[in-house]
Design a protein around this motif. Sequence first.
Motif, PDB file in Angstrom:
ATOM      1  N   VAL A 167       0.831  -1.201   0.000  1.00  0.00           N
ATOM      2  CA  VAL A 167       0.000   0.000   0.000  1.00  0.00           C
ATOM      3  C   VAL A 167       0.868   1.256   0.000  1.00  0.00           C
ATOM      4  O   VAL A 167       0.535   2.264  -0.642  1.00  0.00           O
ATOM      5  CB  VAL A 167      -0.941   0.002   1.218  1.00  0.00           C
ATOM      6  CG1 VAL A 167      -1.757   1.288   1.289  1.00  0.00           C
ATOM      7  CG2 VAL A 167      -1.876  -1.203   1.164  1.00  0.00           C
ATOM      8  N   MET A 168       2.016   1.210   0.682  1.00  0.00           N
ATOM      9  CA  MET A 168       2.853   2.387   0.852  1.00  0.00           C
ATOM     10  C   MET A 168       3.955   2.518  -0.194  1.00  0.00           C
ATOM     11  O   MET A 168       4.680   3.513  -0.204  1.00  0.00           O
ATOM     12  CB  MET A 168       3.476   2.386   2.255  1.00  0.00           C
ATOM     13  CG  MET A 168       2.462   2.487   3.377  1.00  0.00           C
ATOM     14  SD  MET A 168       3.243   2.769   4.971  1.00  0.00           S
ATOM     15  CE  MET A 168       3.965   4.391   4.733  1.00  0.00           C
ATOM     16  N   ARG A 169       4.101   1.518  -1.051  1.00  0.00           N
ATOM     17  CA  ARG A 169       5.212   1.517  -2.008  1.00  0.00           C
ATOM     18  C   ARG A 169       5.269   2.794  -2.847  1.00  0.00           C
ATOM     19  O   ARG A 169       6.344   3.389  -3.024  1.00  0.00           O
ATOM     20  CB  ARG A 169       5.082   0.298  -2.917  1.00  0.00           C
ATOM     21  CG  ARG A 169       6.170   0.217  -3.986  1.00  0.00           C
ATOM     22  CD  ARG A 169       5.940  -0.960  -4.927  1.00  0.00           C
ATOM     23  NE  ARG A 169       6.912  -0.952  -6.000  1.00  0.00           N
ATOM     24  CZ  ARG A 169       8.098  -1.553  -5.953  1.00  0.00           C
ATOM     25  NH1 ARG A 169       8.447  -2.224  -4.869  1.00  0.00           N
ATOM     26  NH2 ARG A 169       8.916  -1.497  -6.974  1.00  0.00           N
ATOM     27  N   LYS A 170       4.120   3.218  -3.353  1.00  0.00           N
ATOM     28  CA  LYS A 170       4.100   4.389  -4.233  1.00  0.00           C
ATOM     29  C   LYS A 170       4.593   5.630  -3.504  1.00  0.00           C
ATOM     30  O   LYS A 170       5.437   6.378  -4.026  1.00  0.00           O
ATOM     31  CB  LYS A 170       2.679   4.614  -4.769  1.00  0.00           C
ATOM     32  CG  LYS A 170       2.574   5.760  -5.760  1.00  0.00           C
ATOM     33  CD  LYS A 170       1.157   5.869  -6.310  1.00  0.00           C
ATOM     34  CE  LYS A 170       1.068   7.029  -7.308  1.00  0.00           C
ATOM     35  NZ  LYS A 170      -0.318   7.157  -7.850  1.00  0.00           N
ATOM     36  N   GLU A 171       4.083   5.873  -2.289  1.00  0.00           N
ATOM     37  CA  GLU A 171       4.508   7.050  -1.531  1.00  0.00           C
ATOM     38  C   GLU A 171       5.943   6.918  -1.056  1.00  0.00           C
ATOM     39  O   GLU A 171       6.643   7.924  -0.899  1.00  0.00           O
ATOM     40  CB  GLU A 171       3.574   7.275  -0.343  1.00  0.00           C
ATOM     41  CG  GLU A 171       2.191   7.769  -0.755  1.00  0.00           C
ATOM     42  CD  GLU A 171       1.283   8.015   0.430  1.00  0.00           C
ATOM     43  OE1 GLU A 171       0.308   8.762   0.259  1.00  0.00           O
ATOM     44  OE2 GLU A 171       1.549   7.468   1.521  1.00  0.00           O
ATOM     45  N   LEU A 172       6.399   5.703  -0.819  1.00  0.00           N
ATOM     46  CA  LEU A 172       7.771   5.499  -0.392  1.00  0.00           C
ATOM     47  C   LEU A 172       8.747   5.982  -1.452  1.00  0.00           C
ATOM     48  O   LEU A 172       9.824   6.495  -1.135  1.00  0.00           O
ATOM     49  CB  LEU A 172       8.005   4.016  -0.080  1.00  0.00           C
ATOM     50  CG  LEU A 172       9.337   3.652   0.576  1.00  0.00           C
ATOM     51  CD1 LEU A 172       9.413   4.224   1.988  1.00  0.00           C
ATOM     52  CD2 LEU A 172       9.508   2.141   0.623  1.00  0.00           C
ATOM     53  N   HIS A 173       8.368   5.844  -2.712  1.00  0.00           N
ATOM     54  CA  HIS A 173       9.271   6.210  -3.811  1.00  0.00           C
ATOM     55  C   HIS A 173       8.970   7.576  -4.405  1.00  0.00           C
ATOM     56  O   HIS A 173       9.700   8.039  -5.287  1.00  0.00           O
ATOM     57  CB  HIS A 173       9.193   5.138  -4.906  1.00  0.00           C
ATOM     58  CG  HIS A 173       9.773   3.835  -4.493  1.00  0.00           C
ATOM     59  ND1 HIS A 173       9.152   2.625  -4.727  1.00  0.00           N
ATOM     60  CD2 HIS A 173      10.912   3.538  -3.823  1.00  0.00           C
ATOM     61  CE1 HIS A 173       9.889   1.649  -4.234  1.00  0.00           C
ATOM     62  NE2 HIS A 173      10.957   2.179  -3.674  1.00  0.00           N
TER      63      HIS A 173
END
Length: 461
Positions: A167-173
């Motif tokens: 779920v957080m992958r996009k915001e992490l990058h």
Amino acid sequence: MNFNSLEFIFIFLPMFLAAYYVMPAGRRNIVLLAGSILFYLTGVWNAPQNLLLMVLSVIVNWLLGIAIERFCLQRKIWLCAGIIFNFGILFLYKYAGLYDSLTDGSLVSSLKLVFPLGISFNSFRAVAYLADVSHAKCFAEDSLTDFAAWYMMFPTVTAGPITEYSVMRKELHGRTVDVDSFIKGFRDFVFGLGFKALLAGQLGAMWSGVCAIGWDSVSSALAWLAIIAYSLYIYFDFAGYSLMAIGIGRMLGFTLPENFRTPYMSKSMTEFWRRWHITLGTWFRKHIYIPLGGNRVGRVRLIFNLLAVWVFTGIWHGSTLNFLLWGLFLFAVLMLEKFVIKKYLDKYSWLGHIYMALLIPLSWTLFAFTNMRELGESIVRLFPFLPQGETYPIWHDWLDYFLRYWKYLIPGLVCCTGLPFYIKKKLEGTIVWDIIIAVIFVFSVWIITKMDADPFMYGQF
């Protein structure tokens, strides 16, 4: 270091945010990781070996994720290895003390085991990550720095919310950090701080005061008053932490998941556990209940699946017998609702609210007492028709506590409804809301200066 400490509010957080905001967007994960390591180190200062355990956990889970993705034919083997590794460490630390108590051994002292900060929540996040990679719901993270930044992220490392990498992958990058996100995040942080400092701390003090008397010496009225105070305390403590974590996450550009949705307004225990600790319930449903077959099975298998979930929920919270009893009690209530009474609770909302007003404090009674003798004494006092023993408490002892704590009990009962969030929704973005937030912040800080920072109770799990 607690979110509600002066050191965190006025030293760590401002210095970290200053370094975070001036750093180029592509390097903010490095600052996040460095700040998270420092934050974690302050929490394990007396047991620095636990920082090494955290580093080991990060590296092992990162490598396992890559192995699962690259060696597809053996992905189940690597996933099983990850489950054994993460839950093996969790059970070692949680149940070594139980082993010692049953065998008169010294495993804890010989291994110098000190319960690691946030190990339960991080074990769950790690297993969820490996399972998602195994089921191709997300790619394995190639960067050790980015993976560690997510895994050790200081807003969630202590007590959640349980964040999933997929779920957080996009915001992490790639995430947006601006003044608006900072302001909204700060408001959420202060809102949660008010829950903790102005309500949870005071209600917790009342609960501790009654416990200090001894449960064989309190009246039934005081016993009920105390367990209501505990019920409010555990809600405002944990919901306050979650709001503060969500607020910090928003300041950093992350959208952390909602963890509470006015659970005390539920009309059934089934509804309650959809509103309480939402990320934990989601984890159990996704990684235990559904893999066992969920509700797409016969009645007997459905009962087994739910029993497995609630037994695991109980023993996850602790190694003492009361947590297992708490899980079994909730399972029994949910079965009663599912097969007999829930249709009536849904039809007559007033009945559901009365039912939950009784059941919520009773369930937290099983949760609160790790000592079985004290648990038995508390249940006896809650129900005066049970044999009360030879001690005869003063019947009006509750009045003294009510007169001392009414100014926290009554606002607590009001604020556990949806009213604070309704006001927040209506006024957010207005000068009136900013004034309210400023008042909450000033009074919260004033309370913190008058007493030591009260740790969040779910940090122990």
